[in-house]
Design an enzyme around this catalytic site. Structure first.
Site, PDB file in Angstrom:
ATOM      1  N   LYS A   1       0.846  -1.202   0.000  1.00 37.96           N
ATOM      2  CA  LYS A   1       0.000   0.000   0.000  1.00 37.96           C
ATOM      3  C   LYS A   1       0.877   1.246   0.000  1.00 37.96           C
ATOM      4  O   LYS A   1       2.104   1.170   0.144  1.00 37.96           O
ATOM      5  CB  LYS A   1      -0.916  -0.011   1.221  1.00 37.96           C
ATOM      6  CG  LYS A   1      -0.182  -0.039   2.553  1.00 37.96           C
ATOM      7  CD  LYS A   1      -1.147  -0.174   3.716  1.00 37.96           C
ATOM      8  CE  LYS A   1      -0.383  -0.209   5.042  1.00 37.96           C
ATOM      9  NZ  LYS A   1      -1.283  -0.265   6.202  1.00 37.96           N
TER      10      LYS A   1
ATOM     11  N   TYR B   1      15.247  30.353   8.743  1.00 40.49           N
ATOM     12  CA  TYR B   1      14.054  30.999   9.292  1.00 40.49           C
ATOM     13  C   TYR B   1      14.122  31.074  10.812  1.00 40.49           C
ATOM     14  O   TYR B   1      14.446  30.097  11.487  1.00 40.49           O
ATOM     15  CB  TYR B   1      12.800  30.226   8.891  1.00 40.49           C
ATOM     16  CG  TYR B   1      12.312  30.505   7.498  1.00 40.49           C
ATOM     17  CD1 TYR B   1      11.881  31.780   7.131  1.00 40.49           C
ATOM     18  CD2 TYR B   1      12.264  29.498   6.545  1.00 40.49           C
ATOM     19  CE1 TYR B   1      11.418  32.026   5.847  1.00 40.49           C
ATOM     20  CE2 TYR B   1      11.799  29.744   5.249  1.00 40.49           C
ATOM     21  CZ  TYR B   1      11.379  31.015   4.914  1.00 40.49           C
ATOM     22  OH  TYR B   1      10.931  31.268   3.637  1.00 40.49           O
TER      23      TYR B   1
END
Length: 371
Positions: free
Chosen positions: A39, A261
């Protein structure tokens, strides 16, 4: 040249290692069939390629989450048995039957709809029954399952009885034995149906003090892709993915300079920084960045560890290459995932698990397949 040749990251997927991991897991309990859980795009590695490689290695049974994934596996492995773990969407029975894949039914409503389809169509497509023995997620309650089995069955013969382990990645937890015991008791009510309980961790654990976890079919997932779900216990698995990032700029910075940042990390020494052309948009989770007093993940140049510096941006990461060879510069490649720093290492550095790292691998990377 194509746009892929200019990608910020290069993801190499070793299908030979994937096949070898399946063979290794299959050999742990040879009396039990070893399936393959593919999956989430085969845990980020590419469903069509992975399914074909696993089928060539000998896998005969596959598990996916959705019908769309089942269609890909059916094309890649035409003879395989394919189960869809997320059950039967309303009105989907005919589509499942046409593709020749098997829903994993986990509620009375799903069971009734599937039985009704069988009665109306005259066909007899196969399906699995999911029993919840302790996950509290999908599946029949044990009392419900026992009632149905004692009361004449489900309206069809299940091709598989299954449950899912909640705590097998922590071998000392008693819940795994409780689940094994509860599942064995319920399976005894329908002894002719094949049974499946073990996931990756259960496959590696093999048994509890009370008995064998393998039953008739095991369902390893993340372990196929080189991640060890049982922390602190060695596993004989090969890494399947290698991720490299392209350096787009290097720069020198003085001690005390803030990076990235928020300026959350200041350099403790004069440093040479390399700026990489990947970021959290590529699946390198922002939590893997660093700040003063809290180191994050690391890249590697050869055998030299190059720690992340400051916050991870959407498309960029700064690393400290002060101790790396001076040749590192624009156009160089550095290792993000590989022999030095694997998916579980990056998961820990980001406060998560290897599953999330693998399934978040970006489609912006250039993808190269080996084997």
């Amino acid at each position: 040249m194509t746009d892929d040749d200019f990608a910020g990251g290069r993801l190499t997927i070793d299908l030979g290692a994937l096949a070898d991991n399946w063979r290794t897991l299959a050999a742990l309990s040879p009396a039990s069939e070893c399936a393959a859980v593919v999956k989430a795009d085969a845990y980020g590695t590419g469903l069509d390629r992975a399914a074909a490689a696993l089928a060539a290695a000998g896998a005969k049974t596959f598990f996916v989450a959705h019908l769309s994934e089942a269609r890909v596996v059916r094309a890649a492995a035409p003879e395989a048995v394919v189960y869809v773990l997320n059950g039967l969407p309303r009105g989907a029975a005919l589509a499942y039957a046409e593709v020749g894949v098997r829903p994993v039914l986990g509620s009375r409503e799903e069971i009734a709809e599937w039985a009704g389809f069988i009665a109306a169509s005259g066909a007899n497509p196969a399906a699995a029954i999911h029993i919840d023995t302790g996950m509290t997620r999908l599946g029949l309650e044990p009392a419900e399952a026992a009632e149905l089995m004692r009361g004449g069955g489900f309206g069809f013969r299940p091709a598989l009885l299954m449950s899912h382990l909640a705590c097998a990645d922590e071998p000392e937890r008693p819940e795994t034995e409780r689940q094994r015991s509860a599942f064995a008791g319920l399976r005894a009510l329908l002894p002719d149906a094949p049974a499946s309980l073990a996931n990756s961790a259960g496959t590696l654990l093999s048994r509890t003090a009370g008995g064998d976890l393998a039953f008739d079919l095991r369902r390893p997932g993340v372990a196929l892709y080189g991640s060890n779900p049982v922390a602190g216990r060695p596993a004989p698995l090969k890494p399947v993915v290698r991720l490299e990032a392209r350096v787009i700029q290097t720069r020198d910075a003085a001690a005390g300079t803030a990076v990235g940042y928020g300026g959350v990390e200041t350099l403790a020494r004069p440093s040479r920084l390399a700026i990489l052309s990947i970021g959290y948009a590529d699946g390198i989770l922002r939590a893997g960045g660093s700040e003063d007093g809290a180191p994050g993940a690391a890249a590697y140049v050869g055998d030299v560890r190059c720690p992340y510096v400051g916050r991870i941006s959407m498309d960029l990461i700064a690393i400290d290459v002060t101790d790396a060879p001076a040749s590192v510069g624009r156009g160089s490649w550095v290792e993000i995932l590989g022999d030095h720093f694997g998916v579980d290492d990056l998961g820990r550095a980001c406060g998560t698990i290897g599953y999330e790292v693998l399934t978040g691998l970006s489609r912006r990377y250039q993808r190269l397949y080996l084997g």
